[in-house]
Design a protein around this motif. Structure first.
Motif, PDB file in Angstrom:
ATOM      1  N   PRO A 111     -21.409   7.788  12.054  1.00 44.99           N
ATOM      2  CA  PRO A 111     -21.945   6.566  11.462  1.00 44.99           C
ATOM      3  C   PRO A 111     -20.819   5.658  10.953  1.00 44.99           C
ATOM      4  O   PRO A 111     -19.849   6.145  10.383  1.00 44.99           O
ATOM      5  N   ALA A 112     -20.963   4.359  11.165  1.00 48.16           N
ATOM      6  CA  ALA A 112     -19.932   3.401  10.751  1.00 48.16           C
ATOM      7  C   ALA A 112     -20.487   2.432   9.714  1.00 48.16           C
ATOM      8  O   ALA A 112     -21.578   1.900   9.892  1.00 48.16           O
ATOM      9  N   PRO A 113     -19.749   2.206   8.638  1.00 49.65           N
ATOM     10  CA  PRO A 113     -20.195   1.278   7.600  1.00 49.65           C
ATOM     11  C   PRO A 113     -19.964  -0.169   8.022  1.00 49.65           C
ATOM     12  O   PRO A 113     -19.272  -0.442   9.005  1.00 49.65           O
ATOM     13  N   VAL A 114     -20.523  -1.087   7.276  1.00 51.31           N
ATOM     14  CA  VAL A 114     -20.291  -2.508   7.537  1.00 51.31           C
ATOM     15  C   VAL A 114     -18.849  -2.809   7.196  1.00 51.31           C
ATOM     16  O   VAL A 114     -18.323  -2.344   6.175  1.00 51.31           O
ATOM     17  N   GLY A 115     -18.151  -3.561   8.041  1.00 50.87           N
ATOM     18  CA  GLY A 115     -16.748  -3.875   7.798  1.00 50.87           C
ATOM     19  C   GLY A 115     -16.572  -4.687   6.520  1.00 50.87           C
ATOM     20  O   GLY A 115     -17.403  -5.536   6.192  1.00 50.87           O
ATOM     21  N   SER A 116     -15.487  -4.430   5.821  1.00 52.89           N
ATOM     22  CA  SER A 116     -15.223  -5.160   4.582  1.00 52.89           C
ATOM     23  C   SER A 116     -14.483  -6.459   4.883  1.00 52.89           C
ATOM     24  O   SER A 116     -14.097  -6.724   6.018  1.00 52.89           O
ATOM     25  N   ASP A 117     -14.286  -7.252   3.848  1.00 54.63           N
ATOM     26  CA  ASP A 117     -13.559  -8.506   4.008  1.00 54.63           C
ATOM     27  C   ASP A 117     -12.095  -8.359   3.601  1.00 54.63           C
ATOM     28  O   ASP A 117     -11.408  -9.342   3.365  1.00 54.63           O
ATOM     29  N   THR A 118     -11.631  -7.128   3.513  1.00 62.44           N
ATOM     30  CA  THR A 118     -10.243  -6.892   3.140  1.00 62.44           C
ATOM     31  C   THR A 118      -9.305  -7.501   4.177  1.00 62.44           C
ATOM     32  O   THR A 118      -9.503  -7.336   5.384  1.00 62.44           O
ATOM     33  N   ARG A 119      -8.290  -8.191   3.709  1.00 59.68           N
ATOM     34  CA  ARG A 119      -7.332  -8.811   4.622  1.00 59.68           C
ATOM     35  C   ARG A 119      -6.592  -7.751   5.420  1.00 59.68           C
ATOM     36  O   ARG A 119      -6.169  -6.729   4.888  1.00 59.68           O
ATOM     37  N   ALA A 120      -6.445  -7.975   6.711  1.00 57.82           N
ATOM     38  CA  ALA A 120      -5.702  -7.039   7.546  1.00 57.82           C
ATOM     39  C   ALA A 120      -4.237  -7.049   7.137  1.00 57.82           C
ATOM     40  O   ALA A 120      -3.645  -8.111   6.932  1.00 57.82           O
ATOM     41  N   SER A 121      -3.644  -5.877   7.002  1.00 59.16           N
ATOM     42  CA  SER A 121      -2.242  -5.781   6.596  1.00 59.16           C
ATOM     43  C   SER A 121      -1.328  -6.074   7.765  1.00 59.16           C
ATOM     44  O   SER A 121      -1.721  -5.995   8.934  1.00 59.16           O
ATOM     45  N   SER A 122      -0.090  -6.386   7.451  1.00 57.91           N
ATOM     46  CA  SER A 122       0.891  -6.660   8.502  1.00 57.91           C
ATOM     47  C   SER A 122       1.290  -5.353   9.172  1.00 57.91           C
ATOM     48  O   SER A 122       1.036  -4.260   8.654  1.00 57.91           O
ATOM     49  N   ALA A 123       1.926  -5.467  10.325  1.00 58.99           N
ATOM     50  CA  ALA A 123       2.369  -4.288  11.057  1.00 58.99           C
ATOM     51  C   ALA A 123       3.323  -3.454  10.212  1.00 58.99           C
ATOM     52  O   ALA A 123       3.254  -2.225  10.201  1.00 58.99           O
ATOM     53  N   ASP A 124       4.227  -4.109   9.493  1.00 58.30           N
ATOM     54  CA  ASP A 124       5.190  -3.385   8.657  1.00 58.30           C
ATOM     55  C   ASP A 124       4.489  -2.619   7.542  1.00 58.30           C
ATOM     56  O   ASP A 124       4.871  -1.500   7.206  1.00 58.30           O
ATOM     57  N   GLU A 125       3.450  -3.234   6.966  1.00 58.75           N
ATOM     58  CA  GLU A 125       2.713  -2.569   5.884  1.00 58.75           C
ATOM     59  C   GLU A 125       1.995  -1.325   6.410  1.00 58.75           C
ATOM     60  O   GLU A 125       1.987  -0.278   5.768  1.00 58.75           O
ATOM     61  N   ILE A 126       1.392  -1.458   7.585  1.00 54.76           N
ATOM     62  CA  ILE A 126       0.679  -0.329   8.165  1.00 54.76           C
ATOM     63  C   ILE A 126       1.647   0.806   8.496  1.00 54.76           C
ATOM     64  O   ILE A 126       1.410   1.970   8.187  1.00 54.76           O
ATOM     65  N   ALA A 127       2.760   0.468   9.148  1.00 55.17           N
ATOM     66  CA  ALA A 127       3.746   1.485   9.505  1.00 55.17           C
ATOM     67  C   ALA A 127       4.292   2.156   8.248  1.00 55.17           C
ATOM     68  O   ALA A 127       4.476   3.379   8.200  1.00 55.17           O
ATOM     69  N   GLY A 128       4.561   1.364   7.222  1.00 50.84           N
ATOM     70  CA  GLY A 128       5.091   1.916   5.985  1.00 50.84           C
ATOM     71  C   GLY A 128       4.101   2.844   5.311  1.00 50.84           C
ATOM     72  O   GLY A 128       4.477   3.889   4.763  1.00 50.84           O
ATOM     73  N   ALA A 129       2.827   2.485   5.362  1.00 50.49           N
ATOM     74  CA  ALA A 129       1.802   3.318   4.736  1.00 50.49           C
ATOM     75  C   ALA A 129       1.661   4.658   5.452  1.00 50.49           C
ATOM     76  O   ALA A 129       1.599   5.717   4.823  1.00 50.49           O
ATOM     77  N   VAL A 130       1.625   4.613   6.772  1.00 51.54           N
ATOM     78  CA  VAL A 130       1.456   5.848   7.532  1.00 51.54           C
ATOM     79  C   VAL A 130       2.670   6.762   7.370  1.00 51.54           C
ATOM     80  O   VAL A 130       2.540   7.985   7.268  1.00 51.54           O
ATOM     81  N   ASN A 131       3.861   6.177   7.350  1.00 53.84           N
ATOM     82  CA  ASN A 131       5.071   6.982   7.193  1.00 53.84           C
ATOM     83  C   ASN A 131       5.266   7.448   5.747  1.00 53.84           C
ATOM     84  O   ASN A 131       5.901   8.471   5.494  1.00 53.84           O
ATOM     85  N   GLY A 132       4.706   6.697   4.809  1.00 50.86           N
ATOM     86  CA  GLY A 132       4.928   7.032   3.406  1.00 50.86           C
ATOM     87  C   GLY A 132       3.868   7.923   2.783  1.00 50.86           C
ATOM     88  O   GLY A 132       4.131   8.601   1.784  1.00 50.86           O
ATOM     89  N   PHE A 133       2.677   7.914   3.348  1.00 52.47           N
ATOM     90  CA  PHE A 133       1.605   8.741   2.797  1.00 52.47           C
ATOM     91  C   PHE A 133       1.340   9.936   3.715  1.00 52.47           C
ATOM     92  O   PHE A 133       0.956   9.763   4.861  1.00 52.47           O
ATOM     93  N   GLY A 134       1.541  11.131   3.186  1.00 48.29           N
ATOM     94  CA  GLY A 134       1.337  12.332   3.986  1.00 48.29           C
ATOM     95  C   GLY A 134      -0.133  12.712   4.071  1.00 48.29           C
ATOM     96  O   GLY A 134      -0.992  12.116   3.409  1.00 48.29           O
ATOM     97  N   GLY A 135      -0.425  13.717   4.882  1.00 49.28           N
ATOM     98  CA  GLY A 135      -1.790  14.153   5.056  1.00 49.28           C
ATOM     99  C   GLY A 135      -2.162  15.229   4.033  1.00 49.28           C
ATOM    100  O   GLY A 135      -1.369  15.579   3.160  1.00 49.28           O
ATOM    101  N   PHE A 136      -3.380  15.748   4.159  1.00 49.78           N
ATOM    102  CA  PHE A 136      -3.897  16.747   3.225  1.00 49.78           C
ATOM    103  C   PHE A 136      -4.278  18.033   3.927  1.00 49.78           C
ATOM    104  O   PHE A 136      -4.482  18.072   5.125  1.00 49.78           O
ATOM    105  N   THR A 137      -4.390  19.088   3.125  1.00 49.82           N
ATOM    106  CA  THR A 137      -5.018  20.312   3.578  1.00 49.82           C
ATOM    107  C   THR A 137      -6.429  20.228   3.012  1.00 49.82           C
ATOM    108  O   THR A 137      -6.609  20.091   1.813  1.00 49.82           O
ATOM    109  N   TYR A 138      -7.424  20.250   3.901  1.00 50.17           N
ATOM    110  CA  TYR A 138      -8.800  20.059   3.461  1.00 50.17           C
ATOM    111  C   TYR A 138      -9.483  21.393   3.182  1.00 50.17           C
ATOM    112  O   TYR A 138      -9.511  22.290   4.018  1.00 50.17           O
ATOM    113  N   ALA A 139     -10.021  21.523   1.975  1.00 52.75           N
ATOM    114  CA  ALA A 139     -10.774  22.705   1.597  1.00 52.75           C
ATOM    115  C   ALA A 139     -11.836  22.306   0.592  1.00 52.75           C
ATOM    116  O   ALA A 139     -11.619  21.389  -0.200  1.00 52.75           O
ATOM    117  N   ARG A 140     -12.971  22.954   0.615  1.00 54.13           N
ATOM    118  CA  ARG A 140     -14.050  22.594  -0.307  1.00 54.13           C
ATOM    119  C   ARG A 140     -13.873  23.300  -1.640  1.00 54.13           C
ATOM    120  O   ARG A 140     -13.289  24.363  -1.708  1.00 54.13           O
TER     121      ARG A 140
END
Length: 287
Positions: free
Chosen positions: A258-287
């Protein structure tokens, strides 16, 4: 965690950048039982990323071809809906903390050592969805390692064969990568899957079927990218089997939403996206 079109019972990513298998969306398919400035500009128009979906769609089809024989669920949760050999349907429950400590084991970079109950099956499915939808899946050596860690021994051969065909030069080209799957100089390739919630739909002592609702990112971040990073929503269904003290995936399929309605958040620049992905690590998921 089809690409190009095949990943599980529905394995396979379609031309859609979002299919657990490293950016390949899926439509259900089954393999024989025997196969063991602003870099992006304003918000994109309604699914203009469908071209990417087409690319990933190919992956999805292949991933879909990776679906294997249906196996029931594994629920060692003694208070839950454990069933007999056929397994019993488990009622939906909110993805909330249980108080049980997360797993401490690891297979490479992937969590391991999940408990033999519904909670453990859900944690395994969530973590495996992340791994199968990662950028590492575009590298043959890393992909084989991931599959060896999360797929049941009887099914891993079929997954590898199908995905080797899915991750083709054509797919790479459609995603803006080099023919060998490497990232062009000056760009950052992003393929990341994030679970939103999990649900057990069937379980028994040795098997479990888990649905994982996810959102994901895929695309090339960088100045002048013609394949900008886009997001998507999808649900992965994974059939797991208890093997040698841990849960392993036997089939994998994916569908949109299921997909939610898209928000009006401004799309980030390519540099911001790359920086976020490289700067924020992933998680180990457990309940």
């Amino acid at each position: 965690m089809s690409h190009d079109d095949g990943y599980g019972n529905d394995s396979g990513r379609t031309g859609d950048g979002y299919s657990t298998l490293g950016g390949t969306r899926q439509t259900r398919t089954r393999l024989p039982d025997g196969e063991g400035g602003d870099g992006y500009g304003p918000r994109r128009p309604p699914r203009s990323s469908r071209s990417l979906v087409t690319v990933v769609g190919v992956i999805v089809l292949l991933l879909a071809a990776i679906a294997f024989a249906n196996l029931g669920g594994g629920d060692g949760d003694k208070g839950g809906t454990s069933g007999g050999s056929g397994g019993s349907k488990a009622g939906a429950a909110p993805t909330a903390a249980t108080g049980t400590k997360p797993v401490t084991g690891k297979n490479g970079e992937i969590a391991a050592g999940f408990s033999q109950d519904q909670q453990g099956a859900q944690s395994a499915a969530a973590n495996y969805s992340v791994a199968l939808g990662s950028a590492e899946m575009f590298d043959k050596t890393k992909r084989d390692e991931i599959l060896g860690n999360v797929i049941a021994p009887s099914a891993v051969g079929g997954f590898r064969k199908t995905l080797d065909q899915a991750y083709s030069a054509t797919l790479f080209k459609n995603l803006g990568l080099n023919e060998d799957g490497t990232t062009p100089t000056g760009f950052t390739f992003i393929s990341r899957t994030t679970p939103i919630g999990t649900k057990v739909t069937k379980s028994s002592d040795e098997q479990a079927t888990v649905e994982v609702w996810c959102t994901g990112l895929i695309g090339l971040a960088g100045e002048g990218s013609t394949k900008p990073v886009t997001d998507g929503w999808f649900t992965i269904t994974m059939e797991l089997q208890w093997i040698n003290g841990d849960w392993k995936a036997v089939t994998h399929s994916q569908k949109d939403g299921p997909a939610p309605v898209g928000s009006d958040t401004r799309a980030s620049s390519a540099d911001e996206i790359a920086g976020a992905v490289n700067g924020f690590g992933g998680f180990t998921y457990a309940r």
